[in-house]
Scaffold this active site. Structure first.
Site, PDB file in Angstrom:
ATOM      1  N   ASP A 300       0.868  -1.189   0.000  1.00 48.17           N
ATOM      2  CA  ASP A 300       0.000   0.000   0.000  1.00 48.17           C
ATOM      3  C   ASP A 300       0.903   1.235   0.000  1.00 48.17           C
ATOM      4  O   ASP A 300       1.740   1.401   0.884  1.00 48.17           O
ATOM      5  CB  ASP A 300      -0.892  -0.012   1.243  1.00 48.17           C
ATOM      6  CG  ASP A 300      -1.951   1.109   1.202  1.00 48.17           C
ATOM      7  OD1 ASP A 300      -3.160   0.780   1.271  1.00 48.17           O
ATOM      8  OD2 ASP A 300      -1.559   2.296   1.097  1.00 48.17           O
ATOM      9  N   ASN A 308      -1.474  13.105  -5.230  1.00 48.29           N
ATOM     10  CA  ASN A 308      -2.562  13.640  -6.065  1.00 48.29           C
ATOM     11  C   ASN A 308      -2.840  15.091  -5.712  1.00 48.29           C
ATOM     12  O   ASN A 308      -2.985  15.941  -6.597  1.00 48.29           O
ATOM     13  CB  ASN A 308      -3.845  12.834  -5.851  1.00 48.29           C
ATOM     14  CG  ASN A 308      -3.873  11.556  -6.682  1.00 48.29           C
ATOM     15  OD1 ASN A 308      -3.238  11.478  -7.721  1.00 48.29           O
ATOM     16  ND2 ASN A 308      -4.605  10.570  -6.198  1.00 48.29           N
ATOM     17  N   ASP A 317      -1.177   9.166 -11.472  1.00 48.34           N
ATOM     18  CA  ASP A 317      -1.266   8.033 -12.409  1.00 48.34           C
ATOM     19  C   ASP A 317       0.121   7.594 -12.866  1.00 48.34           C
ATOM     20  O   ASP A 317       0.407   6.400 -12.975  1.00 48.34           O
ATOM     21  CB  ASP A 317      -2.096   8.416 -13.640  1.00 48.34           C
ATOM     22  CG  ASP A 317      -3.591   8.357 -13.356  1.00 48.34           C
ATOM     23  OD1 ASP A 317      -3.964   7.999 -12.216  1.00 48.34           O
ATOM     24  OD2 ASP A 317      -4.383   8.675 -14.269  1.00 48.34           O
ATOM     25  N   GLU A 343      -4.289   2.312  -4.919  1.00 51.52           N
ATOM     26  CA  GLU A 343      -2.827   2.351  -4.765  1.00 51.52           C
ATOM     27  C   GLU A 343      -2.398   1.151  -3.947  1.00 51.52           C
ATOM     28  O   GLU A 343      -1.489   1.228  -3.137  1.00 51.52           O
ATOM     29  CB  GLU A 343      -2.364   3.678  -4.136  1.00 51.52           C
ATOM     30  CG  GLU A 343      -3.339   4.349  -3.193  1.00 51.52           C
ATOM     31  CD  GLU A 343      -3.461   3.628  -1.850  1.00 51.52           C
ATOM     32  OE1 GLU A 343      -4.431   2.851  -1.708  1.00 51.52           O
ATOM     33  OE2 GLU A 343      -2.614   3.853  -0.956  1.00 51.52           O
TER      34      GLU A 343
END
Ligand code: GH3
Ligand code: MG
Ligand code: MG
Ligand code: MG
Length: 422
Positions: A300, A308, A317, A343
């Site tokens: 993770d 972001n 991305d 993610e």
């Protein structure tokens, strides 16, 4: 060729047909129409039923009797709705009877006749024929249609080519001086161990008996045509088979694309969660039977939301793509990487025992750190668990332990590996 005594209809039909890309010749009465028609070269004759000098039905009968026009479609035009008249037109040899209504209504029908008249095709045909003269006739017809012709005189040689090259149609003779005949060739093609076995097959033969045709169809032939070949009929049958083959090809390409979309994550190219399940089932059974150990690494990314928020979704991305590639690069033979959430990733490591699980987890953590070095670095919290047949009853238990280990890595400060102890 338009044969009609009404100047208005001659004009309307000519305009329509020209708009459909055709060259039009007109005749105002039956005698002129007949003499033009037999001069040859027409793809379609539109014939008015009521003409001042001759009846349309008589003209039609004469067109059907003349060798130059016997195969040309004749569409009879009439304002008459009387069923008896319409039937007489059909009996006189009209290909179709079209009621004179609006030009728009007639347009579709006329277009469907013209569409096929001079259409060229694309495709490769394997022609299996031992008679040079019959091969020449077929080749001329096929080349006139725009097709690529590959000729084999011997069925064994044909089969060899069929296995190794892509064809859109196989056309085969029935009888050969060989232990393999046309029926055997059909059987061999249909039994081939490749997608090519679906290739359409047209059998050409001088025999016209039902028994042979029935067996050929039962063994997988798509169509049967009798020699000597009539170009127009042969071309119509070949064209239909080639069109179907092209459609089948499209469906196959779409199926492959759809399967890819259904199994692989578009961003990273890794397997998605759904496609992971069959692999998991296989690996877990092997681990349960003791065939080989199985370690699951769950990954993770740390504070990914901040990436972001700071750099934008597109950069996020890009980072995910980088991480995906790093995981893929770490996969040894038989190991599987998958993206199971936004993610969140997993790596399935068959053959990795509890003793090496921590090391593999650390290698994964480090690889992500190195791969994302630069302006947008990211780290990962990793949890590893090795399947223990004594306590784990299945995939769910293994998954739960790896997940708990990730949580522990987060609690302990992130960017670290926790090994779950069974
Ligand atoms: P933590 O260290 O606790 O795991 O924090 P985090 O920010 O990584 O975890 P959280 O679960 O709060 O946020 C995950 C973020 O991942 C939120 C979501 O917008 C982002 N995300 C999920 N899928 C995608 C994706 O396909 N592209 C991008 N750019 N972001 C994604
Ligand atoms: Mg008339
Ligand atoms: Mg998460
Ligand atoms: Mg996260």
């Amino acid at each position: 060729l338009v044969i009609d005594d009404s100047r208005l209809w001659r004009h309307s039909l000519s305009t329509l047909l020209q708009r459909l890309g055709t060259t039009v010749v007109v005749a105002a009465d039956g005698a002129e129409g007949l003499s033009l028609a037999v001069s040859g070269g027409f793809d379609l004759i539109c014939l008015d039923l009521h003409l001042p000098d001759l009846d349309g039905r008589d003209i039609c009968r004469r067109l059907r009797a003349a060798p130059q026009t016997i195969l040309v479609p004749v569409v009879m035009l009439t304002a008459d709705d009387d069923p008896k008249t319409l039937m007489e037109c059909a009996l006189a040899g009209a290909t179709d009877v079209l009621r004179k209504r609006t030009i728009e209504e007639m347009s579709g029908v006329l277009q469907s006749f013209l569409r096929h008249a001079r259409r060229s095709h694309e495709g490769a045909v394997l022609l299996v024929e031992d008679s040079p003269s019959a091969a020449l006739v077929a080749r001329r017809s096929l080349e006139r249609m725009g097709l690529d012709v590959h000729h084999a005189t011997d069925p064994h040689a044909a089969l060899e080519r069929f296995y190794n090259e892509d064809f859109d149609l196989v056309i085969t003779d029935l009888v050969f001086a060989s232990d393999l005949n046309g029926l055997g060739l059909v059987r061999a093609i249909r039994g081939a161990n490749t997608h090519r076995r679906m290739c359409p097959i047209l059998v050409v033969s001088a025999f016209d008996d039902a028994m042979r045709r029935i067996e050929l169809f039962r063994h997988g032939a798509d169509d049967y045509v009798i020699k000597p070949l009539l170009h127009e009929e042969f071309a119509a049958r070949v064209g239909k088979l080639i069109d179907n083959k092209k459609l089948m090809d499209q469906v196959r390409v779409q199926q492959v694309a759809l399967r890819r979309m259904a199994e692989f994550d578009a961003l990273t190219g890794l397997l998605n969660r759904h496609a992971l399940q069959p692999v998991v089932d296989r690996f877990v059974s092997a681990a349960q039977s003791g065939a080989h150990p199985l370690t699951l690494a769950m990954i993770d990314l740390d504070h990914f939301k901040a990436i972001n928020d700071t750099w934008g979704h597109a950069v996020g991305d890009q980072v995910l793509t980088t991480v995906g590639a790093a995981l893929q690069a770490l996969c040894a033979d038989g190991e599987i990487g998958a993206r199971i959430g936004g993610e969140e990733f997993v790596m399935l490591l068959p053959g990795c025992s509890a003793a090496r699980a921590g090391l593999r987890g650390e290698a994964i953590r480090r690889a992500i750190e190195i791969a994302s070095e630069g302006p947008h670095p990211v780290t990962a919290s990793v949890g590893v668990a090795t399947f223990d047949p004594r306590t784990d009853t299945g995939w769910a238990d293994l998954f739960k332990r790896a997940d708990a280990a990730v949580y522990q890595s987060k609690l302990n400060g992130r960017n670290r590996v926790t090994v779950s102890l069974a």
